[in-house]
Design a protein around this motif. Structure first.
Motif, PDB file in Angstrom:
ATOM      1  N   UNK A 301      41.496  -1.748  65.098  1.00 47.79           N
ATOM      2  CA  UNK A 301      40.188  -0.490  64.821  1.00 47.79           C
ATOM      3  C   UNK A 301      41.391   0.775  64.605  1.00 47.79           C
ATOM      4  N   UNK A 302      40.827   1.164  63.478  1.00 47.45           N
ATOM      5  CA  UNK A 302      40.805   2.476  63.140  1.00 47.45           C
ATOM      6  C   UNK A 302      40.124   3.231  62.990  1.00 47.45           C
ATOM      7  N   UNK A 303      40.531   4.617  63.307  1.00 44.14           N
ATOM      8  CA  UNK A 303      39.259   4.768  63.982  1.00 44.14           C
ATOM      9  C   UNK A 303      39.429   6.171  62.823  1.00 44.14           C
ATOM     10  N   UNK A 304      37.877   6.590  62.665  1.00 45.10           N
ATOM     11  CA  UNK A 304      37.472   7.432  61.260  1.00 45.10           C
ATOM     12  C   UNK A 304      37.710   8.794  61.680  1.00 45.10           C
ATOM     13  N   UNK A 305      37.557   9.534  60.344  1.00 44.94           N
ATOM     14  CA  UNK A 305      37.393  11.015  60.835  1.00 44.94           C
ATOM     15  C   UNK A 305      36.674  11.926  60.881  1.00 44.94           C
ATOM     16  N   UNK A 306      36.448  12.484  61.301  1.00 42.07           N
ATOM     17  CA  UNK A 306      35.212  13.508  61.547  1.00 42.07           C
ATOM     18  C   UNK A 306      35.605  14.912  61.840  1.00 42.07           C
ATOM     19  N   UNK A 307      36.601  15.129  60.759  1.00 46.93           N
ATOM     20  CA  UNK A 307      37.296  16.859  61.061  1.00 46.93           C
ATOM     21  C   UNK A 307      36.055  17.891  60.599  1.00 46.93           C
ATOM     22  N   UNK A 308      35.442  18.746  61.616  1.00 47.41           N
ATOM     23  CA  UNK A 308      34.617  19.886  60.941  1.00 47.41           C
ATOM     24  C   UNK A 308      34.405  20.395  60.311  1.00 47.41           C
ATOM     25  N   UNK A 309      33.692  21.308  59.227  1.00 51.30           N
ATOM     26  CA  UNK A 309      34.225  22.083  58.062  1.00 51.30           C
ATOM     27  C   UNK A 309      34.482  23.359  58.747  1.00 51.30           C
ATOM     28  N   UNK A 310      33.867  23.778  60.084  1.00 48.99           N
ATOM     29  CA  UNK A 310      34.341  24.874  60.418  1.00 48.99           C
ATOM     30  C   UNK A 310      35.517  25.353  61.518  1.00 48.99           C
ATOM     31  N   UNK A 311      36.692  24.040  61.427  1.00 47.58           N
ATOM     32  CA  UNK A 311      37.950  23.863  62.447  1.00 47.58           C
ATOM     33  C   UNK A 311      38.783  24.223  61.964  1.00 47.58           C
ATOM     34  N   UNK A 312      39.406  25.214  62.437  1.00 47.97           N
ATOM     35  CA  UNK A 312      40.826  26.329  61.365  1.00 47.97           C
ATOM     36  C   UNK A 312      41.496  25.059  60.005  1.00 47.97           C
ATOM     37  N   UNK A 313      41.929  23.675  60.620  1.00 47.52           N
ATOM     38  CA  UNK A 313      42.975  22.622  59.937  1.00 47.52           C
ATOM     39  C   UNK A 313      41.647  23.363  58.490  1.00 47.52           C
ATOM     40  N   UNK A 314      40.653  23.119  58.133  1.00 47.47           N
ATOM     41  CA  UNK A 314      40.015  23.068  56.721  1.00 47.47           C
ATOM     42  C   UNK A 314      40.348  24.904  56.198  1.00 47.47           C
ATOM     43  N   UNK A 315      39.903  25.519  56.744  1.00 46.10           N
ATOM     44  CA  UNK A 315      39.714  26.857  55.703  1.00 46.10           C
ATOM     45  C   UNK A 315      41.921  26.748  54.946  1.00 46.10           C
ATOM     46  N   UNK A 316      42.614  26.473  56.209  1.00 42.63           N
ATOM     47  CA  UNK A 316      43.962  26.491  55.749  1.00 42.63           C
ATOM     48  C   UNK A 316      44.604  26.130  55.174  1.00 42.63           C
ATOM     49  N   UNK A 317      43.754  24.360  54.754  1.00 41.48           N
ATOM     50  CA  UNK A 317      44.333  23.691  53.570  1.00 41.48           C
ATOM     51  C   UNK A 317      43.490  23.734  52.619  1.00 41.48           C
TER      52      UNK A 317
END
Length: 383
Positions: A301-317
């Motif tokens: 099983x390969x897990x999905x990704x569910x990064x939230x919009x308010x996580x720091x990685x999002x604004x940085x990217x």
């Protein structure tokens, strides 16, 4: 070396998923060492494959992992107009080769930016993480993630996985799991269909149960409109059984995959399927005592990704890519595995996934330029 020159070298290694990748991984390791960067190998048990990780910059927490895979899918049977493992420039703004898009273009940009990374007075580190066997199930990523966590005293904070996303920050991916179900019935003359148990007939009931399960999830409103399709999908891709039209099939087997939206897991579906299988066994063993249904996992099983919009990685990217749009993808990738390993993870890389896994795969030069700008912005951010 420019990104294009490095990409030309990387695509020349015809490393397919499941095969030894030591040729390409040692080339990358040698390249790193020419720039005084130590590449750390993470070999498999047989010693014929290895992932690699390295750190550029200080040993402090809060750094960024740039990750990609070194294997590609086969070209056999595809109608290529060029040599698949030679990088071809047709002067149309595109570079053609297997892996140019998925995903050696990203790796080439990482390596092309390495000299500038080394020269910069980085305040936080950049890590490279290159895996093997992604194309046959993201098999090496969990061990690579664990190796990174174990090897460094400091803790990287972010992971950017460079799958082709047109350099659009991608915060969601579906998970995947693949199963094989084997149905064992009783062999006999086809005129005795009511006195025997046909493995094919029972397999068809199971297939329909799986399709009905998928439809019930949709009907229950378990959807995620970021994805296309916007629901967990269950698909039967391969089936085989029987020896002749007039012989009741003793065995039938089929392979099926589950691609889950991030809020669901394959395990839930598998467990409900198993309950149904046990009920069928109980009913039909009165006809044939050895009737059996066995399902095994043939793809971890390969897990999905569910990064939230308010996580720091999002604004940085978004800042690094100069792109405010966010996306989600239905293909599986290693991003979910990095997220499970404790890193804020996102997908962002050059190229269009529509070009991957097909004849005449290409990456646009413009996409490589955008990725190189991304790398320069990353260096500036970490100075």
């Amino acid at each position: 070396m420019t990104a294009e020159e490095i990409l030309s070298k990387l695509v020349s290694f015809p490393v397919l998923g499941g095969e030894s990748n030591l040729s390409i991984i040692h080339w990358i390791k040698d390249y790193l060492e020419k720039h005084n960067v130590e590449g750390v190998l993470v070999p498999n048990e047989e010693g014929n494959k290895a992932s690699l990780h390295c750190r550029i910059g200080p040993a402090v927490s809060g750094g960024i992992i740039l990750s990609g895979h070194t294997d590609v899918v086969p070209v056999e049977g595809q109608d290529w107009n060029t040599e698949p493992f030679d990088l071809i420039d047709k002067s149309d703004g595109k570079l053609y080769a297997r892996g140019s898009c998925d995903m050696k273009g990203f790796a080439a940009c990482c390596l092309a930016a390495l000299p500038d990374m080394v020269k910069a007075d980085l305040k936080k580190p950049i890590y490279f993480a290159f895996s093997y066997d992604e194309e046959i199930g993201c098999l090496a990523a969990p061990e690579l993630v664990q190796a990174i966590n174990d090897y460094y005293d400091e803790k990287p904070q972010f992971a950017i996985i460079g799958e082709p996303s047109m350099m659009i920050p991608t915060v969601g991916q579906k998970g995947i799991c693949i199963f094989e179900t084997v149905v064992t019935g009783s062999e006999g003359h086809s005129s005795r269909i009511k006195q025997e148990v046909s493995a094919i007939h029972e397999a068809m009931r199971l297939v329909l149960w799986l399709e009905d399960k998928m439809n019930s999830l949709i009907g229950a409103g378990r959807i995620d409109d970021r994805f296309t399709p916007n629901h967990t999908s269950i698909h039967i891709g391969k089936i085989a059984g029987g020896i002749a039209p007039n012989v009741i099939a003793q065995e039938c087997k089929f392979n099926w995959d589950v691609r889950t939206i991030p809020s669901e897991t394959p395990q839930e579906i598998f467990e409900e399927f198993e309950v149904y299988c046990r009920s069928r066994e109980k009913e039909l063993r009165s006809v044939f005592p050895d009737f059996a249904i066995k399902t095994s996992n043939i793809h971890p099983a390969v897990p999905g990704l569910n990064t939230q919009a308010d996580q720091e990685i999002v604004s940085l990217t978004q800042q690094l890519a100069n792109e405010q749009k966010l996306d989600a993808v239905s293909y599986a990738a290693e991003a979910g595995q990095f997220a499970e390993g404790g890193f804020e993870a996102i997908i962002c890389g050059p190229g269009d996934i529509a070009q991957a896994h097909r004849a005449n795969e290409f990456v646009a030069k413009e996409q490589l330029d955008k990725c190189m700008n991304f790398m320069q912005n990353l260096i500036a951010h970490l100075r």
